[in-house]
Every structure is written in C-alpha cells, then in structure tokens.
Design a protein around this motif. Structure first.
Motif, PDB file in Angstrom:
ATOM      1  N   ASN A 118      48.439  32.325  54.102  1.00  0.00           N
ATOM      2  CA  ASN A 118      47.232  31.789  53.473  1.00  0.00           C
ATOM      3  C   ASN A 118      46.850  32.530  52.193  1.00  0.00           C
ATOM      4  O   ASN A 118      45.745  32.364  51.673  1.00  0.00           O
ATOM      5  CB  ASN A 118      46.054  31.861  54.454  1.00  0.00           C
ATOM      6  CG  ASN A 118      46.224  30.897  55.617  1.00  0.00           C
ATOM      7  OD1 ASN A 118      46.837  29.837  55.452  1.00  0.00           O
ATOM      8  ND2 ASN A 118      45.708  31.264  56.775  1.00  0.00           N
ATOM      9  N   ILE A 119      47.771  33.348  51.703  1.00  0.00           N
ATOM     10  CA  ILE A 119      47.487  34.134  50.503  1.00  0.00           C
ATOM     11  C   ILE A 119      48.163  33.498  49.294  1.00  0.00           C
ATOM     12  O   ILE A 119      49.352  33.151  49.340  1.00  0.00           O
ATOM     13  CB  ILE A 119      47.958  35.593  50.679  1.00  0.00           C
ATOM     14  CG1 ILE A 119      47.162  36.270  51.801  1.00  0.00           C
ATOM     15  CG2 ILE A 119      47.818  36.372  49.376  1.00  0.00           C
ATOM     16  CD1 ILE A 119      47.609  37.680  52.094  1.00  0.00           C
ATOM     17  N   VAL A 120      47.396  33.292  48.237  1.00  0.00           N
ATOM     18  CA  VAL A 120      47.931  32.777  46.974  1.00  0.00           C
ATOM     19  C   VAL A 120      47.635  33.811  45.893  1.00  0.00           C
ATOM     20  O   VAL A 120      46.857  34.746  46.093  1.00  0.00           O
ATOM     21  CB  VAL A 120      47.290  31.422  46.593  1.00  0.00           C
ATOM     22  CG1 VAL A 120      47.655  30.356  47.618  1.00  0.00           C
ATOM     23  CG2 VAL A 120      45.765  31.553  46.486  1.00  0.00           C
ATOM     24  N   LYS A 121      48.248  33.626  44.734  1.00  0.00           N
ATOM     25  CA  LYS A 121      48.040  34.553  43.633  1.00  0.00           C
ATOM     26  C   LYS A 121      46.941  34.031  42.719  1.00  0.00           C
ATOM     27  O   LYS A 121      46.828  32.826  42.507  1.00  0.00           O
ATOM     28  CB  LYS A 121      49.339  34.755  42.845  1.00  0.00           C
ATOM     29  CG  LYS A 121      50.456  35.391  43.668  1.00  0.00           C
ATOM     30  CD  LYS A 121      51.691  35.606  42.828  1.00  0.00           C
ATOM     31  CE  LYS A 121      52.824  36.197  43.662  1.00  0.00           C
ATOM     32  NZ  LYS A 121      52.513  37.545  44.158  1.00  0.00           N
ATOM     33  N   GLY A 122      46.155  34.952  42.184  1.00  0.00           N
ATOM     34  CA  GLY A 122      45.086  34.565  41.263  1.00  0.00           C
ATOM     35  C   GLY A 122      45.070  35.455  40.044  1.00  0.00           C
ATOM     36  O   GLY A 122      45.144  36.694  40.172  1.00  0.00           O
ATOM     37  N   PHE A 123      44.980  34.858  38.863  1.00  0.00           N
ATOM     38  CA  PHE A 123      44.916  35.619  37.618  1.00  0.00           C
ATOM     39  C   PHE A 123      43.459  35.700  37.172  1.00  0.00           C
ATOM     40  O   PHE A 123      42.790  34.671  37.006  1.00  0.00           O
ATOM     41  CB  PHE A 123      45.767  34.952  36.528  1.00  0.00           C
ATOM     42  CG  PHE A 123      45.743  35.687  35.210  1.00  0.00           C
ATOM     43  CD1 PHE A 123      46.563  36.778  35.011  1.00  0.00           C
ATOM     44  CD2 PHE A 123      44.885  35.291  34.196  1.00  0.00           C
ATOM     45  CE1 PHE A 123      46.547  37.468  33.804  1.00  0.00           C
ATOM     46  CE2 PHE A 123      44.846  35.973  32.990  1.00  0.00           C
ATOM     47  CZ  PHE A 123      45.689  37.067  32.795  1.00  0.00           C
ATOM     48  N   ASP A 124      42.968  36.913  36.993  1.00  0.00           N
ATOM     49  CA  ASP A 124      41.561  37.132  36.634  1.00  0.00           C
ATOM     50  C   ASP A 124      41.338  36.798  35.163  1.00  0.00           C
ATOM     51  O   ASP A 124      41.916  37.430  34.270  1.00  0.00           O
ATOM     52  CB  ASP A 124      41.202  38.593  36.904  1.00  0.00           C
ATOM     53  CG  ASP A 124      39.701  38.846  36.778  1.00  0.00           C
ATOM     54  OD1 ASP A 124      38.970  37.903  36.413  1.00  0.00           O
ATOM     55  OD2 ASP A 124      39.276  39.983  37.046  1.00  0.00           O
ATOM     56  N   THR A 125      40.528  35.801  34.893  1.00  0.00           N
ATOM     57  CA  THR A 125      40.194  35.420  33.516  1.00  0.00           C
ATOM     58  C   THR A 125      38.899  36.052  33.049  1.00  0.00           C
ATOM     59  O   THR A 125      38.466  35.828  31.923  1.00  0.00           O
ATOM     60  CB  THR A 125      40.064  33.881  33.414  1.00  0.00           C
ATOM     61  OG1 THR A 125      39.019  33.438  34.291  1.00  0.00           O
ATOM     62  CG2 THR A 125      41.374  33.210  33.783  1.00  0.00           C
ATOM     63  N   GLY A 126      38.247  36.843  33.923  1.00  0.00           N
ATOM     64  CA  GLY A 126      37.006  37.514  33.566  1.00  0.00           C
ATOM     65  C   GLY A 126      35.811  36.900  34.258  1.00  0.00           C
ATOM     66  O   GLY A 126      35.827  35.720  34.626  1.00  0.00           O
ATOM     67  N   ALA A 127      34.759  37.693  34.470  1.00  0.00           N
ATOM     68  CA  ALA A 127      33.508  37.238  35.089  1.00  0.00           C
ATOM     69  C   ALA A 127      33.729  36.663  36.477  1.00  0.00           C
ATOM     70  O   ALA A 127      33.028  35.745  36.903  1.00  0.00           O
ATOM     71  CB  ALA A 127      32.813  36.206  34.188  1.00  0.00           C
ATOM     72  N   GLY A 128      34.745  37.198  37.184  1.00  0.00           N
ATOM     73  CA  GLY A 128      34.983  36.748  38.549  1.00  0.00           C
ATOM     74  C   GLY A 128      35.673  35.404  38.669  1.00  0.00           C
ATOM     75  O   GLY A 128      35.765  34.860  39.769  1.00  0.00           O
ATOM     76  N   GLU A 129      36.143  34.842  37.569  1.00  0.00           N
ATOM     77  CA  GLU A 129      36.842  33.554  37.593  1.00  0.00           C
ATOM     78  C   GLU A 129      38.348  33.797  37.677  1.00  0.00           C
ATOM     79  O   GLU A 129      38.889  34.685  37.021  1.00  0.00           O
ATOM     80  CB  GLU A 129      36.512  32.742  36.338  1.00  0.00           C
ATOM     81  CG  GLU A 129      35.043  32.379  36.197  1.00  0.00           C
ATOM     82  CD  GLU A 129      34.609  31.376  37.261  1.00  0.00           C
ATOM     83  OE1 GLU A 129      35.467  30.581  37.708  1.00  0.00           O
ATOM     84  OE2 GLU A 129      33.416  31.391  37.639  1.00  0.00           O
ATOM     85  N   TYR A 130      39.013  32.953  38.490  1.00  0.00           N
ATOM     86  CA  TYR A 130      40.450  33.116  38.692  1.00  0.00           C
ATOM     87  C   TYR A 130      41.184  31.802  38.456  1.00  0.00           C
ATOM     88  O   TYR A 130      40.673  30.723  38.768  1.00  0.00           O
ATOM     89  CB  TYR A 130      40.754  33.589  40.119  1.00  0.00           C
ATOM     90  CG  TYR A 130      40.311  35.008  40.404  1.00  0.00           C
ATOM     91  CD1 TYR A 130      41.159  36.083  40.177  1.00  0.00           C
ATOM     92  CD2 TYR A 130      39.032  35.269  40.914  1.00  0.00           C
ATOM     93  CE1 TYR A 130      40.744  37.382  40.439  1.00  0.00           C
ATOM     94  CE2 TYR A 130      38.617  36.557  41.169  1.00  0.00           C
ATOM     95  CZ  TYR A 130      39.478  37.620  40.937  1.00  0.00           C
ATOM     96  OH  TYR A 130      39.079  38.895  41.192  1.00  0.00           O
ATOM     97  N   VAL A 131      42.402  31.914  37.897  1.00  0.00           N
ATOM     98  CA  VAL A 131      43.337  30.790  37.861  1.00  0.00           C
ATOM     99  C   VAL A 131      44.271  30.973  39.045  1.00  0.00           C
ATOM    100  O   VAL A 131      44.997  31.973  39.124  1.00  0.00           O
ATOM    101  CB  VAL A 131      44.131  30.764  36.543  1.00  0.00           C
ATOM    102  CG1 VAL A 131      45.190  29.663  36.605  1.00  0.00           C
ATOM    103  CG2 VAL A 131      43.199  30.539  35.370  1.00  0.00           C
ATOM    104  N   VAL A 132      44.224  30.039  39.995  1.00  0.00           N
ATOM    105  CA  VAL A 132      45.003  30.147  41.223  1.00  0.00           C
ATOM    106  C   VAL A 132      46.399  29.557  41.004  1.00  0.00           C
ATOM    107  O   VAL A 132      46.546  28.457  40.481  1.00  0.00           O
ATOM    108  CB  VAL A 132      44.296  29.420  42.388  1.00  0.00           C
ATOM    109  CG1 VAL A 132      45.156  29.489  43.648  1.00  0.00           C
ATOM    110  CG2 VAL A 132      42.930  30.055  42.640  1.00  0.00           C
ATOM    111  N   VAL A 133      47.419  30.313  41.404  1.00  0.00           N
ATOM    112  CA  VAL A 133      48.811  29.884  41.267  1.00  0.00           C
ATOM    113  C   VAL A 133      49.462  29.931  42.644  1.00  0.00           C
ATOM    114  O   VAL A 133      49.461  30.979  43.313  1.00  0.00           O
ATOM    115  CB  VAL A 133      49.575  30.797  40.288  1.00  0.00           C
ATOM    116  CG1 VAL A 133      51.029  30.345  40.169  1.00  0.00           C
ATOM    117  CG2 VAL A 133      48.911  30.810  38.922  1.00  0.00           C
TER     118      VAL A 133
END
Length: 369
Positions: free
Chosen positions: A60-75
């Motif tokens: 259930n774990i995916v990768k997330g790239f932090d774009t700042g201010a707690g926002e993530y791009v989920v991959v």
C-alpha cells in the motif's frame, strides 16, 4: 566460480563479443543486529502512517515527490516501470577516451568483464590488448537493475574492467564545497618546497595493496571476541593531534627528512645546503633503504678492516635505520607485538617513533640486567 550479475554482448564498431559481468569488490564490514538494551530481543523497523500511527503494508506504499507546502505528486510503481531503462542486453561502446583525461573522481564502482565462453577468447584478448596499448577506455551507456549508468571499459592486468561513472552534474564543485582553500599564491619559500619534495621522494614506496588493512574492523572483531570470552576491555582514545605550526614549518620538514633518512646525521644539513636548482632524485634518496625490509649492507667494511667504535654496538640510529625500511603495515605488526597503545590511530611516522622508543627502552632494560 562466482556467478555473473549480468550477461550480454560488448560491441565496438562492428565487432561483437559476448561477455559476463562480475562484482570486483567485496565489503567485509562487521554487521550487527539491533537489540533492546538489557535483552536479546531483536528490534525491527516498521512502516507506519505518521498521522494515524498505524502500520502500513508494503503493497500500500507509493512514492511521492514533495512539491512544497505539504503537496505531493504521487507516482505508482507501475508508472516508474514504464519509463525505466530496463536491462541492457548490450554494452555499446560509442567512443574511446584517453584515460589521462578522466579525473578519478568520476569513477564509482568496478566490475570485471569476462568472455562468455572460450570460443570468444580471441576477440576478447584483441580488445584487451588494444585498449592496454592505447591507454584508452571505451565509453558506453548501460542499464542494470532499473538504473542507467555511464560506464568506462578499460584493460587492466590482461582482463577488461567496467567502471560505473558519475555524471558531470553529480560531481560537486570543490570551490563551493570546501572553505579556506589556498588562493594559489605561494605562501611558502622555495627552500620549504624543495625540502618537502625531497621528503616525498625519500618516503616513496611501491604500491602493494596487501600492505594495508582495515585496522578498525580488526579492533571491532577483537572487541567482539574479548566480550564473548569475558575478557577486560581497554578503550583507546589515541594521542591528540596537533597541526604543524607554520612558523616552525621548515624545522618540522628537516626533522621529518632526518627521520625518513633513518636518523643519519647530516640529513637535515643536506636539505639545507643543497643548491636551489637541484633536488635529490628518488633513487639517490632511497639508497639507505634495502628492498624487502632487509638491512642494507652498503658501505660494509671489508674483512680485516677496523670498524668505527660507534658501529660496534646496535645504536639508536641503527634501530631507526632498520625501521625506516618498513611499511606502515609492518610497523603496525611490531607495535602489536610490543603492546603499544593507540597504535591503530597512529600515522606511519608515529608508529615508527613509538616502536623505536619501545625497542630502545627494552634494550636499556636488558643492558641493566
């Protein structure tokens, strides 16, 4: 025989040779498990949701790239697999570079490349000898285990080696990373430079990797053995290290030169009085040292001639001359036999001085008795 970590073909021009890739190095680091203090209970890491505190299954774990201010791009893992370079079937050499042009900082990990069958030995040896004679390495992009590498294929000791390399943007600029670097203007005298060069020549050694070993790992294993056997543990903090005083730099260089010369009188004066335009070559400077750590017989008087009185006994200078021919590894072994404390933290010169002091002290005790 070891199992290859990759098999495929190596190509340059229209020439193709099937090869196998093998790991060239090994790590001997002592591995520990984590235990709770006072028990033999293993401590293991768990993945948990930092908001809820609940454990999360790996699936259930995916990768997330932090774009700042707690926002993530989920991959998702599948999305990465689609753009992954995959596994290369070919090491396609695109060009050959002179090895003298490649800074060693670019080299990362080393692998051995071997021919995949005796029938390919001729082509393999042809490429090996051609690379060795030209002192060049073949450059190729190569993918393995989901990652793309810049690689260099070079010849060494009759076989091919593949080196994974850092890309240019992975190498940090030392001028931005390291503070207080010299400006480039010489703040030392010509005499100091000449003496330092002579000291380097006198301490020149042949590269013998077997002379060097991981003393820290040895101490870790010794610590484990002693604790397992219930023996007393002695903690060594090592001697304090002090920087060379710039004011006394010339004096330190001359004393180092005299020490490297085996404690012979006049070594410092040679460095002082030598003409400015000339410096002793490595062969001339290394003359007092005998190969293989044996005592030099140069200058031994012929039979029937009288020896000087100072040569009739083993003096401190003679002991220094013997020690100056030893490598750091050999000095470390002697220090171990003599039970010298803090030896693992000492430089070669410090080991030499400590061994000399210990052996001289023992000689005095024997003469008194």
């Amino acid at each position: 025989m070891a199992r290859p970590v990759w098999t495929g073909v190596l190509t340059f021009g229209l020439v193709t040779v099937p090869v196998s890739l093998y790991t060239a190095t090994d790590s001997h680091t002592v591995r520990f498990h984590q235990l709770e203090r006072g028990t033999s209970d293993r401590v293991r890491n768990k993945r948990f949701n930092e908001r809820t505190g609940e454990e999360v299954e790996f699936g259930n774990i995916v990768k997330g790239f932090d774009t700042g201010a707690g926002e993530y791009v989920v991959v998702e893992p599948e999305e990465l697999d689609q753009i992954s370079p995959g596994r290369s079937r070919t090491i396609d050499v695109s060009g050959f570079v002179d090895l003298t042009q490649v800074d060693p900082i670019y080299f990362d990990k080393t692998y051995y490349l071997g021919p995949k069958g005796k029938e390919y030995a001729k082509v393999y040896q042809l490429l090996t000898d051609a690379l060795a004679r030209s002192n060049r390495a073949g450059l190729a992009m190569f993918s393995m285990r989901g990652k793309e590498y810049l690689t260099a294929v070079r010849a060494e000791n009759g076989l091919l080696e593949l080196h994974t390399m850092h890309f240019a943007d992975e190498v940090r600029d030392p001028r931005q990373e390291v503070g207080d670097l010299p400006s480039g203007e010489a703040a030392y005298s010509t005499q100091e430079l000449k003496t330092a060069e002579q000291l380097i020549d006198m301490l020149a050694v042949d590269w013998k990797p077997e002379d060097y070993h991981d003393t820290f790992e040895e101490q870790v294993r010794k610590l484990i053995e002693d604790k397992a056997a219930g023996r007393e543990i002695v903690i060594s903090e090592g001697p304090p290290q002090e920087a060379t005083n710039v004011v006394d730099l010339m004096d330190v260089l001359r004393r180092s030169l005299a020490d490297a010369h085996g404690g012979k009188a006049g070594a410092a004066d040679e460095a002082k009085d030598e003409p400015r335009g000339r410096r002793a070559g490595p062969k001339a400077a290394a003359a007092p040292k005998a190969a293989g750590g044996k005592k030099s017989t140069a200058g031994k008087p012929a039979a029937g001639t009288d020896r000087p009185a100072s040569k009739k006994r083993v003096s401190a200078a003679g002991a220094q001359e013997d020690l100056s021919a030893l490598t750091k590894a050999q000095l470390y072994e002697k220090a171990t036999e003599l039970g010298i404390a803090h030896r693992s933290t000492m430089t070669r010169d410090e080991l030499q001085q400590a061994v000399r002091k210990a052996t001289t002290g023992r000689g005095r005790l024997r003469s008194v008795s």
